[in-house]
Motif scaffolding. Sequence first.
Motif, PDB file in Angstrom:
ATOM      1  N   LEU A  17     103.551 -81.017   3.406  1.00 15.81           N
ATOM      2  CA  LEU A  17     102.603 -80.131   2.870  1.00 15.81           C
ATOM      3  C   LEU A  17     101.937 -80.545   1.383  1.00 15.81           C
ATOM      4  N   THR A  18     103.030 -81.186   0.759  1.00 17.73           N
ATOM      5  CA  THR A  18     102.737 -81.778  -0.586  1.00 17.73           C
ATOM      6  C   THR A  18     101.505 -82.822  -0.834  1.00 17.73           C
ATOM      7  N   GLU A  19     102.012 -83.747   0.274  1.00 13.27           N
ATOM      8  CA  GLU A  19     100.725 -84.866   0.392  1.00 13.27           C
ATOM      9  C   GLU A  19      99.338 -84.143   0.861  1.00 13.27           C
ATOM     10  N   GLY A  42     101.277 -76.061  12.127  1.00 12.38           N
ATOM     11  CA  GLY A  42     102.480 -76.784  11.270  1.00 12.38           C
ATOM     12  C   GLY A  42     103.423 -77.123  12.392  1.00 12.38           C
ATOM     13  N   TYR A  43     104.014 -78.549  12.038  1.00 10.26           N
ATOM     14  CA  TYR A  43     105.202 -79.209  12.898  1.00 10.26           C
ATOM     15  C   TYR A  43     106.522 -79.050  12.095  1.00 10.26           C
ATOM     16  N   LEU A  48     111.907 -80.095   7.498  1.00  8.33           N
ATOM     17  CA  LEU A  48     110.448 -80.220   7.107  1.00  8.33           C
ATOM     18  C   LEU A  48     109.509 -79.887   7.868  1.00  8.33           C
ATOM     19  N   ILE A  49     108.480 -79.379   6.987  1.00 11.05           N
ATOM     20  CA  ILE A  49     107.156 -78.986   7.879  1.00 11.05           C
ATOM     21  C   ILE A  49     106.172 -80.084   7.493  1.00 11.05           C
ATOM     22  N   ARG A  50     105.464 -80.460   8.648  1.00  5.76           N
ATOM     23  CA  ARG A  50     104.251 -81.477   8.410  1.00  5.76           C
ATOM     24  C   ARG A  50     103.029 -80.864   9.128  1.00  5.76           C
TER      25      ARG A  50
END
Length: 68
Positions: A17-19, A42-43, A48-50
């Motif tokens: 999410l930050t990226e 979201g995955y 972690l969430i991607r």
Amino acid sequence: MDIRSRSESSRPDLVSLTEAADQFGVSVKTLRRRIADGTIHGYRVGRLIRVDLDELHDRLLVEIPSVR
């Protein structure tokens, strides 16, 4: 379907999410809200969430029509 049998082109380009927030100039909180309201997917990878960058390009960016 075994994930290893998927072609490279069909794999989502998942980033943190930050990226994604840095790349699109939005906050992580905005991305979390869009995941919650169903605008984007979201995955979860462990804790972690991607998110998928291609999906963000398609759904997060909305063209503003111009009047001529």
